[in-house]
Motif scaffolding. Structure first.
Motif, PDB file in Angstrom:
ATOM      1  N   TRP A 136      44.883  25.565  36.806  1.00  0.00           N
ATOM      2  CA  TRP A 136      45.943  26.475  36.363  1.00  0.00           C
ATOM      3  C   TRP A 136      45.512  27.361  35.200  1.00  0.00           C
ATOM      4  O   TRP A 136      45.021  26.890  34.167  1.00  0.00           O
ATOM      5  CB  TRP A 136      47.158  25.641  35.943  1.00  0.00           C
ATOM      6  N   CYS A 137      45.678  28.656  35.370  1.00  0.00           N
ATOM      7  CA  CYS A 137      45.503  29.667  34.314  1.00  0.00           C
ATOM      8  C   CYS A 137      44.083  29.782  33.776  1.00  0.00           C
ATOM      9  O   CYS A 137      43.888  30.345  32.688  1.00  0.00           O
ATOM     10  CB  CYS A 137      46.459  29.393  33.151  1.00  0.00           C
ATOM     11  N   ILE A 138      43.090  29.249  34.497  1.00  0.00           N
ATOM     12  CA  ILE A 138      41.714  29.446  34.032  1.00  0.00           C
ATOM     13  C   ILE A 138      40.944  30.219  35.111  1.00  0.00           C
ATOM     14  O   ILE A 138      41.547  30.972  35.868  1.00  0.00           O
ATOM     15  CB  ILE A 138      41.042  28.115  33.633  1.00  0.00           C
ATOM     16  N   ASN A 139      39.629  30.063  35.204  1.00  0.00           N
ATOM     17  CA  ASN A 139      38.855  30.895  36.115  1.00  0.00           C
ATOM     18  C   ASN A 139      37.518  30.243  36.443  1.00  0.00           C
ATOM     19  O   ASN A 139      37.187  29.170  35.923  1.00  0.00           O
ATOM     20  CB  ASN A 139      38.646  32.283  35.486  1.00  0.00           C
ATOM     21  N   PRO A 156      43.097  33.940  43.671  1.00  0.00           N
ATOM     22  CA  PRO A 156      43.930  35.133  43.493  1.00  0.00           C
ATOM     23  C   PRO A 156      44.988  34.912  42.410  1.00  0.00           C
ATOM     24  O   PRO A 156      45.565  33.836  42.283  1.00  0.00           O
ATOM     25  CB  PRO A 156      44.574  35.297  44.878  1.00  0.00           C
ATOM     26  N   GLY A 157      45.174  35.960  41.605  1.00  0.00           N
ATOM     27  CA  GLY A 157      46.108  35.870  40.482  1.00  0.00           C
ATOM     28  C   GLY A 157      45.424  35.546  39.180  1.00  0.00           C
ATOM     29  O   GLY A 157      46.019  35.702  38.100  1.00  0.00           O
ATOM     30  N   PHE A 158      44.145  35.120  39.253  1.00  0.00           N
ATOM     31  CA  PHE A 158      43.418  34.711  38.051  1.00  0.00           C
ATOM     32  C   PHE A 158      42.014  35.324  38.035  1.00  0.00           C
ATOM     33  O   PHE A 158      41.492  35.734  39.074  1.00  0.00           O
ATOM     34  CB  PHE A 158      43.325  33.184  37.976  1.00  0.00           C
ATOM     35  N   GLY A 159      41.430  35.351  36.848  1.00  0.00           N
ATOM     36  CA  GLY A 159      40.076  35.884  36.720  1.00  0.00           C
ATOM     37  C   GLY A 159      39.979  37.302  37.239  1.00  0.00           C
ATOM     38  O   GLY A 159      40.823  38.150  36.955  1.00  0.00           O
ATOM     39  N   GLN A 160      38.972  37.542  38.076  1.00  0.00           N
ATOM     40  CA  GLN A 160      38.703  38.886  38.593  1.00  0.00           C
ATOM     41  C   GLN A 160      39.251  39.098  39.998  1.00  0.00           C
ATOM     42  O   GLN A 160      39.014  40.135  40.598  1.00  0.00           O
ATOM     43  CB  GLN A 160      37.192  39.132  38.579  1.00  0.00           C
ATOM     44  N   VAL A 164      43.881  40.533  49.859  1.00  0.00           N
ATOM     45  CA  VAL A 164      43.695  40.197  48.443  1.00  0.00           C
ATOM     46  C   VAL A 164      42.220  39.868  48.182  1.00  0.00           C
ATOM     47  O   VAL A 164      41.660  38.976  48.826  1.00  0.00           O
ATOM     48  CB  VAL A 164      44.566  38.989  48.036  1.00  0.00           C
ATOM     49  N   ASN A 165      41.618  40.585  47.248  1.00  0.00           N
ATOM     50  CA  ASN A 165      40.215  40.368  46.917  1.00  0.00           C
ATOM     51  C   ASN A 165      40.008  39.019  46.233  1.00  0.00           C
ATOM     52  O   ASN A 165      40.806  38.600  45.393  1.00  0.00           O
ATOM     53  CB  ASN A 165      39.724  41.484  45.980  1.00  0.00           C
ATOM     54  N   ILE A 166      38.903  38.331  46.596  1.00  0.00           N
ATOM     55  CA  ILE A 166      38.559  37.051  45.990  1.00  0.00           C
ATOM     56  C   ILE A 166      37.188  37.175  45.343  1.00  0.00           C
ATOM     57  O   ILE A 166      36.171  37.371  46.016  1.00  0.00           O
ATOM     58  CB  ILE A 166      38.542  35.911  47.026  1.00  0.00           C
ATOM     59  N   ALA A 167      37.157  37.088  44.013  1.00  0.00           N
ATOM     60  CA  ALA A 167      35.895  37.164  43.274  1.00  0.00           C
ATOM     61  C   ALA A 167      35.200  35.811  43.324  1.00  0.00           C
ATOM     62  O   ALA A 167      35.853  34.760  43.283  1.00  0.00           O
ATOM     63  CB  ALA A 167      36.164  37.569  41.820  1.00  0.00           C
ATOM     64  N   TYR A 168      33.865  35.844  43.389  1.00  0.00           N
ATOM     65  CA  TYR A 168      33.128  34.591  43.478  1.00  0.00           C
ATOM     66  C   TYR A 168      31.704  34.746  42.971  1.00  0.00           C
ATOM     67  O   TYR A 168      31.174  35.855  42.859  1.00  0.00           O
ATOM     68  CB  TYR A 168      33.111  34.087  44.928  1.00  0.00           C
ATOM     69  N   ASN A 169      31.081  33.610  42.682  1.00  0.00           N
ATOM     70  CA  ASN A 169      29.653  33.539  42.389  1.00  0.00           C
ATOM     71  C   ASN A 169      28.987  32.700  43.467  1.00  0.00           C
ATOM     72  O   ASN A 169      29.562  31.710  43.939  1.00  0.00           O
ATOM     73  CB  ASN A 169      29.395  32.906  41.015  1.00  0.00           C
ATOM     74  N   ASP A 170      27.784  33.071  43.834  1.00  0.00           N
ATOM     75  CA  ASP A 170      27.041  32.384  44.896  1.00  0.00           C
ATOM     76  C   ASP A 170      25.606  32.222  44.416  1.00  0.00           C
ATOM     77  O   ASP A 170      24.897  33.203  44.215  1.00  0.00           O
ATOM     78  CB  ASP A 170      27.114  33.223  46.175  1.00  0.00           C
ATOM     79  N   LYS A 171      25.190  30.968  44.210  1.00  0.00           N
ATOM     80  CA  LYS A 171      23.866  30.739  43.645  1.00  0.00           C
ATOM     81  C   LYS A 171      23.228  29.501  44.269  1.00  0.00           C
ATOM     82  O   LYS A 171      23.906  28.520  44.564  1.00  0.00           O
ATOM     83  CB  LYS A 171      23.974  30.546  42.127  1.00  0.00           C
ATOM     84  N   GLY A 172      21.913  29.555  44.431  1.00  0.00           N
ATOM     85  CA  GLY A 172      21.184  28.403  44.935  1.00  0.00           C
ATOM     86  C   GLY A 172      21.136  28.342  46.450  1.00  0.00           C
ATOM     87  O   GLY A 172      21.787  29.118  47.153  1.00  0.00           O
ATOM     88  N   LEU A 176      47.479  32.090  27.909  1.00  0.00           N
ATOM     89  CA  LEU A 176      48.432  33.064  27.380  1.00  0.00           C
ATOM     90  C   LEU A 176      48.094  34.497  27.792  1.00  0.00           C
ATOM     91  O   LEU A 176      48.922  35.396  27.658  1.00  0.00           O
ATOM     92  CB  LEU A 176      48.502  32.949  25.852  1.00  0.00           C
ATOM     93  N   SER A 177      46.866  34.700  28.306  1.00  0.00           N
ATOM     94  CA  SER A 177      46.465  36.026  28.782  1.00  0.00           C
ATOM     95  C   SER A 177      46.742  36.195  30.271  1.00  0.00           C
ATOM     96  O   SER A 177      46.540  37.275  30.816  1.00  0.00           O
ATOM     97  CB  SER A 177      44.966  36.248  28.515  1.00  0.00           C
ATOM     98  N   SER A 178      47.170  35.127  30.921  1.00  0.00           N
ATOM     99  CA  SER A 178      47.400  35.192  32.366  1.00  0.00           C
ATOM    100  C   SER A 178      48.691  35.936  32.680  1.00  0.00           C
ATOM    101  O   SER A 178      49.524  36.177  31.808  1.00  0.00           O
ATOM    102  CB  SER A 178      47.461  33.776  32.948  1.00  0.00           C
ATOM    103  N   ASP A 179      48.839  36.303  33.946  1.00  0.00           N
ATOM    104  CA  ASP A 179      50.081  36.920  34.415  1.00  0.00           C
ATOM    105  C   ASP A 179      51.150  35.832  34.411  1.00  0.00           C
ATOM    106  O   ASP A 179      51.085  34.874  35.181  1.00  0.00           O
ATOM    107  CB  ASP A 179      49.876  37.469  35.828  1.00  0.00           C
TER     108      ASP A 179
END
Length: 290
Positions: A57-60, A83-87, A37-45, A206-209
């Protein structure tokens, strides 16, 4: 000649724009997955200490944008989409704290993170605790954001209460929009929560799965108090004071904790009052080194 010059300028401009939107740091970005399962992330600093933020829950991960910008001046900051949320991917069937904890562990392992402060909002409190139990050497502290408000307080639920809860979750599967709208509107906002934030949270929920969102709310097989003890870390809490935190259970159990209150926010202090939240988190981090 003039036409050729214009074409040359247009080509140079397009190359320049492409370079601006595709910095070298993104080209070499490590892909992270956990059990396919792909996990999207940001990496900064940069920095010896890593702050790894996990949403509720249900956000990103976008809910940590202000913290990403502010704290990356001093620390390495990682924000993830569970996983299940966002990207992130959705191709699995387990959506509990144990599974999500494994996702956080996968991120820490793949990026070879050390000296990690795990920061979990709402349901992610149990998730970061589970990740710390799994890999205690990488994690130096735990921060909960508007969660762990009654650790060790009250009696375990009865069989009847468990059955009632399971029935409510089953209803969530069938009438997600109505139930989620009522729950979010009446339980997660304060009187001062801006309308823009209310709309944002409601839209994302409300846009979540809906099947994944409902599965996240099912009773977990992890015992909160036991897992906190097993983690063996001081728990730093940044909680809204709209619904007070009962610390009597943690005191009775001699569990190390430190509470920082956010005044007058709802369940999303990091976006409702980001400046105050950042100050509280900075104070929490400072107290970790005393």
């Amino acid at each position: 000649m003039t036409k050729i010059l214009y074409l040359l300028l247009a080509t140079l401009l397009s190359v320049s724009l492409f370079s601006c939107h595709n910095p070298a740091e993104n080209i070499d970005k490590v892909e992270i997955e956990n059990q396919g399962v792909n996990i999207a992330y940001n990496d900064k600093g940069k920095g010896d200490t890593v702050l790894l933020f996990v949403h509720g829950w249900c956000i990103n991960k976008g809910y940590w944008a202000n913290q990403l910008a502010y704290f990356s001046k001093k620390y390495r900051i990682i924000t993830i989409d569970l996983p299940g949320f966002g990207q992130s991917g959705k191709n699995r069937s387990r959506w509990n704290a144990r599974a999500f904890g494994g996702d956080v562990n996968a991120v820490m392992t793949k990026l070879n993170l050390k000296n990690v402060i795990l920061i979990g909002h709402s349901m992610a409190g149990n998730i970061v605790v589970e990740a710390a139990v799994n890999d205690p050497k990488r994690v130096i502290a735990l921060v909960g954001v508007d969660n762990f408000k009654s650790v060790g307080v009250g009696l375990p639920p009865t069989v009847k209460e468990k059955a009632a809860y399971d029935k409510a979750i089953d209803s969530l599967n069938h009438f997600f929009t109505a139930i989620a709208t009522d729950y979010i509107s009446h339980q997660l906002f304060s009187k001062t929560t801006p309308d823009s934030i209310k709309k944002r949270v409601m839209h994302d929920a409300l846009s979540s799965d809906t099947s994944i969102a409902a599965a996240c709310m099912k009773r977990d097989d992890l015992d909160e108090t036991t897992e906190l003890k097993n983690a063996g870390k001081t728990l730093y809490l940044i909680n809204s004071d709209v619904n007070p935190t009962n610390v009597s259970g943690m005191q009775k159990l001699h569990m190390p904790f430190k509470l920082f209150y956010m005044h007058g926010t709802g369940h999303y202090p990091m976006i409702e009052k980001p400046v105050e939240f950042n100050n509280q988190l900075a104070q929490a981090i400072k107290s970790m080194h005393k």
